[in-house]
Enzyme design. Structure first.
Site, PDB file in Angstrom:
ATOM      1  N   SER A  73       0.801  -1.233   0.000  1.00 13.86           N
ATOM      2  CA  SER A  73       0.000   0.000   0.000  1.00 13.86           C
ATOM      3  C   SER A  73       0.831   1.279   0.000  1.00 13.86           C
ATOM      4  O   SER A  73       0.266   2.359  -0.192  1.00 13.86           O
ATOM      5  CB  SER A  73      -0.923   0.015   1.203  1.00 13.86           C
ATOM      6  N   VAL A 268       1.220  -3.845   3.982  1.00 10.85           N
ATOM      7  CA  VAL A 268       1.078  -5.108   4.718  1.00 10.85           C
ATOM      8  C   VAL A 268       2.312  -6.006   4.686  1.00 10.85           C
ATOM      9  O   VAL A 268       2.363  -6.990   5.419  1.00 10.85           O
ATOM     10  CB  VAL A 268      -0.129  -5.946   4.232  1.00 10.85           C
TER      11      VAL A 268
HETATM   12  N1  GLU Z   1      -2.020  -5.631  -2.184  1.00  8.34           N
HETATM   13  C1  GLU Z   1      -2.724  -5.351  -1.016  1.00  8.34           C
HETATM   14  C2  GLU Z   1      -4.204  -5.367  -1.232  1.00  8.34           C
HETATM   15  O1  GLU Z   1      -4.744  -4.530  -1.895  1.00  8.34           O
HETATM   16  C3  GLU Z   1      -2.266  -4.089  -0.397  1.00  8.34           C
HETATM   17  C4  GLU Z   1      -2.532  -4.224   1.010  1.00  8.34           C
HETATM   18  C5  GLU Z   1      -1.863  -3.170   1.837  1.00  8.34           C
HETATM   19  O2  GLU Z   1      -0.651  -3.043   1.899  1.00  8.34           O
HETATM   20  O3  GLU Z   1      -2.658  -2.507   2.519  1.00  8.34           O
HETATM   21  O4  GLU Z   1      -4.870  -6.230  -0.762  1.00  8.34           O
END
Ligand code: GLU
Length: 309
Positions: A73, A268
């Protein structure tokens, strides 16, 4: 024959400070490594790196500052900046607002009448923002995005293919969000295209040193202090910092402004990028996350830096 041994240069006060932070918070063992996509679960809970890049282009780091992980994110503010540069603030505001949602990253926070996502730091807003990346076809949009991230980092970045595949094959909720955005006309064409670009942007591989340099670009009015290259216009830099301040830390954003006060974004995979405008950028990496999805050690490091510096 070996010459006389040159003693290592004494650590600078900032390096000593980072080492103290590292020693103090490495002992923290709370939090869980994200497993919502199988590939992320392979990270080691003990990995911990801290880096600071100053606006005069110096970079200091300790710990696992060279271990690669996916940006996740933390890509969102960078793509928001790219969308502002290419569509202007009015064009972007038509598609995504700037209201904090106080909700989780994957919440479906859309305006009930217009379908406009509340802000670009939640997934709905980020997917809408990603659809504004300029280019004539998916390939050129991806090149543009990766070139922009690389300009921020001051080196050529790449994508972690297996994380990308994992995101793409398990991202049903993001897929649902993208189709909902298409239903409201926020996405204007095939929703699978910006969705694929979104999965790619989340899978760009970085180190916490890269995050510090990226943050330093934002601290330095949009100029990369290491390469000297402008990566964002000053007025758009201010806009990116604003949404990071109000919406950057998932549903912890309100408390974060209160206790830390630095514009920041977490991901995350365990990264946090934080900015002290006019001074320096911070990158922290430590995979175990608290229940809101923020790196436990990362939050502590940022709190300490904000309090002590
Ligand atoms: N690729 C992740 C999602 O969209 C990003 C999550 C994040 O880092 O908040 O689920």
């Amino acid at each position: 024959m070996d010459g006389p041994k040159v003693p290592p240069a004494p650590a600078s006060p900032l390096e000593q400070y980072l080492q103290r932070l590292y020693d103090k918070f490495a002992r923290l063992e709370d939090g869980q490594v994200a497993t919502y996509i199988p590939e992320l679960g392979r990270a080691r809970a003990s990995w911990f790196g801290i880096a600071i890049a100053t606006v005069d282009g110096r970079v200091y780091d300790v710990g696992n500052s060279q271990v690669p992980f996916t940006i996740q994110s933390i890509s969102k503010p960078l793509v928001y900046g790219l969308a502002l540069e290419s569509c202007g603030v009015k064009g972007v505001l038509k598609k995504v607002g700037v209201e904090p949602s106080g909700e989780a990253f994957n919440s479906i926070s859309l305006d009930p009448h217009t379908g406009r996502p509340l802000n670009p730091m939640i997934n709905a807003g980020a997917i809408a923002t990603t659809s504004l990346v300029p280019g004539t076809d998916p390939g050129s949009r991806w090149t543009q995005l990766l070139d922009t991230f690389s300009a921020f980092a001051g080196r050529s970045l790449g994508m972690d293919e297996s994380v990308y595949i994992s995101e793409r094959d398990t991202g049903h909720r993001n897929r649902a969000i993208a189709h909902l955005l298409r239903n409201f006309g926020i996405l204007e064409a095939n929703p699978e295209e910006p969705l694929d670009l979104y999965f790619r942007q989340c899978s760009v591989s970085v180190t916490c040193r890269d995050l510090a340099v990226m943050a330093a670009c934002l601290a330095n009015g949009g100029v990369n202090p290491v390469t000297g290259r402008r990566v964002l216009e000053p007025r758009n830099t201010g806009r990116v910092l604003s949404v990071m301040t109000s919406c950057g830390m998932y549903d912890y954003s309100g408390e974060w402004i209160y206790s830390v006060g630095l514009p920041a974004k977490s991901g995350v995979a365990g990264g946090i990028l934080a900015v002290l405008p006019g001074q320096f950028g911070i990158g922290v990496f430590s995979p175990p996350l608290d229940e809101r999805g923020n790196s436990v050690r990362g939050v502590q490091v940022c709190e300490a830096i904000s309090r002590e510096l």
